[in-house]
Enzyme design. Sequence first.
Site, PDB file in Angstrom:
ATOM      1  CB  ALA A   3      -0.739  -0.239   1.278  1.00  0.00           C
ATOM      2  N   GLY A  25       0.306  -5.414   0.488  1.00  0.00           N
ATOM      3  CA  GLY A  25      -0.619  -5.404  -0.569  1.00  0.00           C
ATOM      4  C   GLY A  25      -0.369  -6.133  -1.588  1.00  0.00           C
ATOM      5  CD  GLU A  76      -2.873  -8.169   2.036  1.00  0.00           C
ATOM      6  OE1 GLU A  76      -3.610  -8.842   2.834  1.00  0.00           O
ATOM      7  OE2 GLU A  76      -2.593  -7.087   1.958  1.00  0.00           O
ATOM      8  CD  GLU A 136       0.795  -5.801   5.357  1.00  0.00           C
ATOM      9  OE1 GLU A 136       0.088  -5.851   4.279  1.00  0.00           O
ATOM     10  OE2 GLU A 136       1.375  -6.521   5.713  1.00  0.00           O
TER      11      GLU A 136
END
Length: 259
Positions: free
Chosen positions: A65, A110, A113, A133
Amino acid sequence: MSEPTVLKEFRDATAIFTLNRPKALNALNDQLMREMAAALQEADRDDAIRAVVIAGSERAFCAGADITGLDGVAVNDVLDPNGFGRGMFDILGGYRKPLIAAVRGLAFGGGCELALACDIVVAGDNARFGVPEVALGLLPGGGGTQRLIHAMGKQKAMKMLLTGDPITAQEAYAAGLASELVADAECMERALAIATRIARNGPLAVQLAKDSARAALEMGLTQGLAMERRNFMLLFGTADKQEGVSAFLEKRKPSFTGK
């Protein structure tokens, strides 16, 4: 107009979506996730597209992110269907067509992911996967805590989730996170070859096979077997099933129409 953050290319029956924020190592911001969601929906509606390849750059598949955009994320976003990242990851989670990630360089947060949400992950030998994270006082919010466990098993996944430390492409392949491990220079070529191979099969059969396999992750065994049986029988009513059987008996290549 700003430069597109997702580049779209179409080769035969394959859509190629390339993340295009090179200066930010393809970090996920609102614009990129909106454009990726729109591109995925467009490909899903196009019957000529039978597989999707998602790629980044040589340095980074996706570094996670965009931290500069996190200040605008609020608690009430949990109820917003268009909250940070939710639209793109919801689409990925229920996508009908095969998704292949061509991962070179960093796949962090992300980005990891995003790869996990794909059906097949081709990893270049210099790729690195991580979910860091916790170092920001956060946790993976795009499916990482769930899909990582399914991909690698509890022990290896928990080490990644709780330490935030990345793993190499070789470790990812050995653990089951990556489907194939290839030289970086061959990563895209191999992902496209897999997409082309999938595209030769009956598209309805491929979609229902994916649907049945997803049930194995989301349902108990009894319910999953029932889903498999239902999808198996549904295919007997398709023209593609008749074409596939006829082509086999006639020793020719089938010509599937997706009907």
